[in-house]
Design a protein around this motif. Structure first.
Motif, mmCIF file in Angstrom:
data_model
loop_
_atom_site.group_PDB
_atom_site.id
_atom_site.type_symbol
_atom_site.label_atom_id
_atom_site.label_comp_id
_atom_site.label_asym_id
_atom_site.label_seq_id
_atom_site.Cartn_x
_atom_site.Cartn_y
_atom_site.Cartn_z
ATOM 1 N N ARG A 180 41.879 -20.174 80.648
ATOM 2 C CA ARG A 180 42.059 -19.147 79.616
ATOM 3 C C ARG A 180 42.128 -17.739 80.198
ATOM 4 O O ARG A 180 42.860 -16.879 79.707
ATOM 5 C CB ARG A 180 40.912 -19.247 78.601
ATOM 6 C CG ARG A 180 41.146 -18.483 77.310
ATOM 7 C CD ARG A 180 40.018 -18.740 76.321
ATOM 8 N NE ARG A 180 40.287 -18.144 75.026
ATOM 9 C CZ ARG A 180 40.974 -18.712 74.055
ATOM 10 N NH1 ARG A 180 41.497 -19.914 74.242
ATOM 11 N NH2 ARG A 180 41.178 -18.085 72.905
ATOM 12 N N ASP A 181 41.337 -17.495 81.265
ATOM 13 C CA ASP A 181 41.317 -16.155 81.854
ATOM 14 C C ASP A 181 42.627 -15.801 82.553
ATOM 15 O O ASP A 181 42.856 -14.635 82.908
ATOM 16 C CB ASP A 181 40.155 -16.025 82.832
ATOM 17 C CG ASP A 181 40.249 -17.002 84.009
ATOM 18 O OD1 ASP A 181 41.059 -17.951 83.933
ATOM 19 O OD2 ASP A 181 39.524 -16.813 84.999
ATOM 20 N N ALA A 182 43.526 -16.788 82.736
ATOM 21 C CA ALA A 182 44.799 -16.513 83.397
ATOM 22 C C ALA A 182 45.820 -15.869 82.470
ATOM 23 O O ALA A 182 46.789 -15.273 82.939
ATOM 24 C CB ALA A 182 45.379 -17.808 83.966
ATOM 25 N N TRP A 183 45.583 -15.971 81.157
ATOM 26 C CA TRP A 183 46.526 -15.386 80.212
ATOM 27 C C TRP A 183 46.508 -13.867 80.329
ATOM 28 O O TRP A 183 45.459 -13.246 80.469
ATOM 29 C CB TRP A 183 46.197 -15.829 78.789
ATOM 30 C CG TRP A 183 46.645 -17.249 78.546
ATOM 31 C CD1 TRP A 183 45.984 -18.389 78.900
ATOM 32 C CD2 TRP A 183 47.869 -17.660 77.951
ATOM 33 N NE1 TRP A 183 46.713 -19.486 78.554
ATOM 34 C CE2 TRP A 183 47.877 -19.081 77.966
ATOM 35 C CE3 TRP A 183 48.952 -16.983 77.402
ATOM 36 C CZ2 TRP A 183 48.949 -19.817 77.441
ATOM 37 C CZ3 TRP A 183 50.014 -17.713 76.883
ATOM 38 C CH2 TRP A 183 49.997 -19.118 76.905
ATOM 39 N N ARG A 184 47.706 -13.305 80.321
ATOM 40 C CA ARG A 184 47.957 -11.872 80.496
ATOM 41 C C ARG A 184 47.702 -11.405 81.923
ATOM 42 O O ARG A 184 47.871 -10.224 82.219
ATOM 43 C CB ARG A 184 47.172 -11.012 79.494
ATOM 44 C CG ARG A 184 47.788 -11.075 78.098
ATOM 45 C CD ARG A 184 46.875 -10.520 77.042
ATOM 46 N NE ARG A 184 45.711 -11.354 76.842
ATOM 47 C CZ ARG A 184 45.716 -12.496 76.137
ATOM 48 N NH1 ARG A 184 46.831 -12.935 75.588
ATOM 49 N NH2 ARG A 184 44.607 -13.200 75.988
ATOM 50 N N ARG A 185 47.311 -12.323 82.811
ATOM 51 C CA ARG A 185 47.225 -12.015 84.240
ATOM 52 C C ARG A 185 48.203 -12.859 85.055
ATOM 53 O O ARG A 185 48.725 -12.410 86.074
ATOM 54 C CB ARG A 185 45.798 -12.254 84.770
ATOM 55 C CG ARG A 185 44.757 -11.332 84.168
ATOM 56 C CD ARG A 185 43.472 -11.374 84.950
ATOM 57 N NE ARG A 185 42.958 -12.739 85.121
ATOM 58 C CZ ARG A 185 41.920 -13.052 85.883
ATOM 59 N NH1 ARG A 185 41.302 -12.103 86.580
ATOM 60 N NH2 ARG A 185 41.502 -14.302 85.960
ATOM 61 N N SER A 186 48.444 -14.097 84.583
ATOM 62 C CA SER A 186 49.389 -14.983 85.269
ATOM 63 C C SER A 186 50.425 -15.594 84.335
ATOM 64 O O SER A 186 51.374 -16.223 84.791
ATOM 65 C CB SER A 186 48.634 -16.112 85.981
ATOM 66 O OG SER A 186 47.793 -15.589 86.988
ATOM 67 N N CYS A 187 50.223 -15.443 83.024
ATOM 68 C CA CYS A 187 51.214 -15.941 82.065
ATOM 69 C C CYS A 187 51.098 -15.166 80.761
ATOM 70 O O CYS A 187 50.043 -14.598 80.449
ATOM 71 C CB CYS A 187 51.058 -17.448 81.818
ATOM 72 S SG CYS A 187 49.547 -17.923 80.961
ATOM 73 N N GLU A 188 52.178 -15.131 80.018
ATOM 74 C CA GLU A 188 52.200 -14.518 78.694
ATOM 75 C C GLU A 188 53.410 -15.040 77.934
ATOM 76 O O GLU A 188 54.266 -15.716 78.498
ATOM 77 C CB GLU A 188 52.243 -12.992 78.788
ATOM 78 C CG GLU A 188 53.522 -12.422 79.371
ATOM 79 C CD GLU A 188 53.550 -10.905 79.364
ATOM 80 O OE1 GLU A 188 52.548 -10.287 78.963
ATOM 81 O OE2 GLU A 188 54.591 -10.337 79.770
ATOM 82 N N VAL A 189 53.466 -14.702 76.644
ATOM 83 C CA VAL A 189 54.514 -15.229 75.770
ATOM 84 C C VAL A 189 55.146 -14.090 74.979
ATOM 85 O O VAL A 189 54.470 -13.156 74.563
ATOM 86 C CB VAL A 189 53.924 -16.285 74.807
ATOM 87 C CG1 VAL A 189 54.872 -16.577 73.651
ATOM 88 C CG2 VAL A 189 53.620 -17.581 75.549
#
Length: 285
Positions: A180-189
């Motif tokens: 979850r902590d990877a969102w907006r650091r390693s992936c986004e939509v």
């Protein structure tokens, strides 16, 4: 003063049904990406159909956007589409997008400004398919894929192959909980499909988009939002215009309300236990 008779004047007192345009909640992340332009268009749409077309055309003239075959972008009333003309072919040959006074076409028009190169690429490929196959009872595989993209796509920008693999493999616990902590650091939509945006006027747990996975450089997440959008616009349009096969199997289903930060209820891991929404897939990652 005479008394009003039974039923007299009631029609005058009945409130008109609220406009669907009033239901757009700009605080929602899937709408926030449309920014101030969307709110201006909303005010115009609430004022009336001619006002909406005028606002859309003023913006189109200002930025000099073109459609799939290089014609200047413009928006026309749906009734101005000539009888028997194919929608995508008309856009390609004239630059004029037939537009109704409804949410579906409001969001369609919005995407011509949010991701103009992707929209032009879709139009170019659709019109090229029509040139070859004509307008028939079935669209064919490529046109089906392009329509699905236009109507229901999400752009999944990702710098970590493990996250892309989790999405393709229906590994929701990894994608949404463990990482979850990877969102907006390693992936986004980014929401792209205009039918999907229309559905999200009244969000529901099972609302699912077709994710188009875009591999991005690691420093992508250090860029400003406008630079990210421009990069996505260029990369995805190039892929759509490339020589690779276009098939619906390139998409991965992604339940929109599962995206971290996009829905309050998904803060609880149990949100993802609903197997009617977060289904086990049959494809291998």
């Amino acid at each position: 003063m005479r008394e009003r008779g039974v039923g007299e004047g009631l029609a005058d007192e009945r409130e008109a049904p609220p406009s669907p345009f009033a239901a757009i909640d700009w605080s929602q992340p899937w709408f926030a990406q449309l920014g101030p332009r969307g709110e201006r268009w909303q005010r115009a749409a609430l004022a009336g159909y001619p006002d909406l077309l005028a606002a859309m055309n003023a913006d189109a003239a200002r930025i000099g956007q073109t459609t799939g075959r290089g014609h200047p972008l413009a928006f026309i009333a749906q009734d101005d589409l000539p009888p028997g003309a194919a929608y995508e072919a008309h856009i390609a040959s004239t630059g004029c997008v037939p537009t109704r006074h409804n949410l579906h076409d409001f969001f369609n028009g919005s995407m011509w400004f949010a991701f103009p190169r992707i929209k032009a690429a879709l139009n170019a490929r659709q019109s090229a398919e029509l040139d070859v196959l004509g307008v028939g009872p079935t669209r064919g595989g490529v046109r089906d894929m392009l329509t699905l993209f236009d109507e229901n796509a999400l752009l999944f920008a990702c710098a970590d192959p493990a996250l892309s693999a989790a999405l393709r493999g229906f590994d929701w616990r990894t994608l949404f909980v463990a990482r979850r902590d990877a969102w907006r650091r390693s992936c986004e939509v980014r929401c792209f499909g205009h039918a999907l945006l229309e559905k999200l006027i009244a969000p529901f747990k099972g609302c699912t988009g077709h994710a188009w996975i875009v591999d991005v450089p690691a420093d992508y997440f250090e860029w400003e939002t406008a630079a990210r959008n421009a990069w996505l616009d260029e990369a995805v349009s190039a892929a759509l215009l490339g020589t690779g096969e276009l098939t619906s199997r390139l998409f991965a289903p992604l339940p929109v309300l599962g995206i971290p930060g996009w829905w309050p209820d998904n803060e609880t891991p149990a949100f993802y236990d609903d197997t009617t929404v977060f289904r086990a897939g049959r494809r291998k990652s």
